[in-house]
Design an enzyme around this catalytic site. Sequence first.
Site, PDB file in Angstrom:
ATOM      1  CB  THR A  29      -1.052  -0.016   1.332  1.00  9.85           C
ATOM      2  OG1 THR A  29      -1.623  -0.993   1.054  1.00  9.85           O
ATOM      3  CG2 THR A  29      -1.522   1.268   1.024  1.00  9.85           C
ATOM      4  CD  GLN A 104      -3.581  -7.133  -1.723  1.00  7.16           C
ATOM      5  OE1 GLN A 104      -2.920  -6.156  -1.161  1.00  7.16           O
ATOM      6  NE2 GLN A 104      -2.331  -8.295  -1.231  1.00  7.16           N
ATOM      7  CG  HIS A 172      -5.705  -7.981   1.108  1.00  5.25           C
ATOM      8  ND1 HIS A 172      -5.058  -8.932   2.268  1.00  5.25           N
ATOM      9  CD2 HIS A 172      -4.272  -7.501   0.990  1.00  5.25           C
ATOM     10  CE1 HIS A 172      -4.333  -8.148   2.986  1.00  5.25           C
ATOM     11  NE2 HIS A 172      -4.138  -6.966   2.743  1.00  5.25           N
ATOM     12  CB  ALA A 174      -3.191 -11.657   4.655  1.00 10.95           C
ATOM     13  CE1 TYR A 177      -6.529  -2.641   5.880  1.00 11.71           C
ATOM     14  CE2 TYR A 177      -5.112  -4.858   5.067  1.00 11.71           C
ATOM     15  CZ  TYR A 177      -5.136  -3.568   5.452  1.00 11.71           C
ATOM     16  OH  TYR A 177      -4.204  -2.690   5.882  1.00 11.71           O
TER      17      TYR A 177
END
Length: 373
Positions: A29, A104, A172, A174, A177
């Site tokens: 990010t 992603q 995503h 993991a 989140y």
Amino acid sequence: MPASVDTLFRPFRVRSMELSNRIVMAPMTRTFAPGGIPGEANAAYYRRRAEGGVGLILSEGTVIDRPSSRNHPGIPFFHGDEPLAGWEGVIDGVHDAGGRMGPQIWHTGAVDGPPAGDWTPDAPVESPSGFDAPGVERGAAMSDTAIADTITAFAKAAGEAKRLGFDTVELHGAHGYLIDQFFWAGTNRRTDRYGGMTIRDRSRFAAEVVAAVRAAVGSDFPMILRVSQWKQQDYAARLAETPELMADWLQPLVEAGVDVLHCSQRRFWEPEFPEIDGENGLNFAGWAKKLTGAVTISVGSVGLSGDFMGAFGGQGSTTVGLDKLVERMERDEFDLVAVGRALITDPHWVDKVRSGNAAGLKGFEAAALAELV
């Protein structure tokens, strides 16, 4: 570096995607997409890594078309005409440089984001049960309609990735989140079909997302799912304390359509179940491959001395050798390895490893997280 890194440069194929080597650029990010729209600077950033020899690039997290699906205004969208046009420019540049790439896609759930001035999410945040962490209330529990619409939004984003010409897509699931909040008993207190006492029960939401994505992208488009035991809310969290529980968690997701499990550890060399196979035993990706038969990606402080979360606390890292990585890959413990901060510091990291230029490898300074290089 070890005497030979040839094992890192073996070609690899999964479904329709052919990779020239086993090195993946980890999704990181950056919050550098004003208005949620990637521009020329973002395209140049990814193209430089393709030119530097990365086998597969995974983009920073990009959000699906749901209210409050991001927790910072600089996180890019993966929906809408302007953002998708920006992403088309990104993948065209990566392909021109001979690279392969997947976006992603994610939903940040109830997790609060980094400081962003006066910005607030455009709607109340949502999560499985209205919790960000065990005992920490934030946002609202998702209704059945919200869950169905979220599943649809994931599938639509994945379909757009294929339409734009990306080579794969990563979900995503993991790091605490949204998808991971469904896995985690501390944040999923639902009593309906998306909750339950077992990890297999709590994996239902993720399995339905995966099945919807598979239907949207077809049978030959590879799908990656990022998973982790640890959460940014709790580094010590573990969803699966035993191999049996890990199989209950991951096998239904592979059966639903996941091709590649991207197994996030803070330090890739740490064994997942040392009580079973010792201090040099299989890591998370190794166990996931053994239990499910899926392709796996390992990740966690590759080539650097400190872990990723320390970087957000201002900690730098020095370079370390790749001997432990090469040893594990030579015995096919896992199939691919993701590299993060080393590739922010140096877009030519892969080429330097290939050529044996250990002196040219750089450490990591936390300030690099705030730069496009």
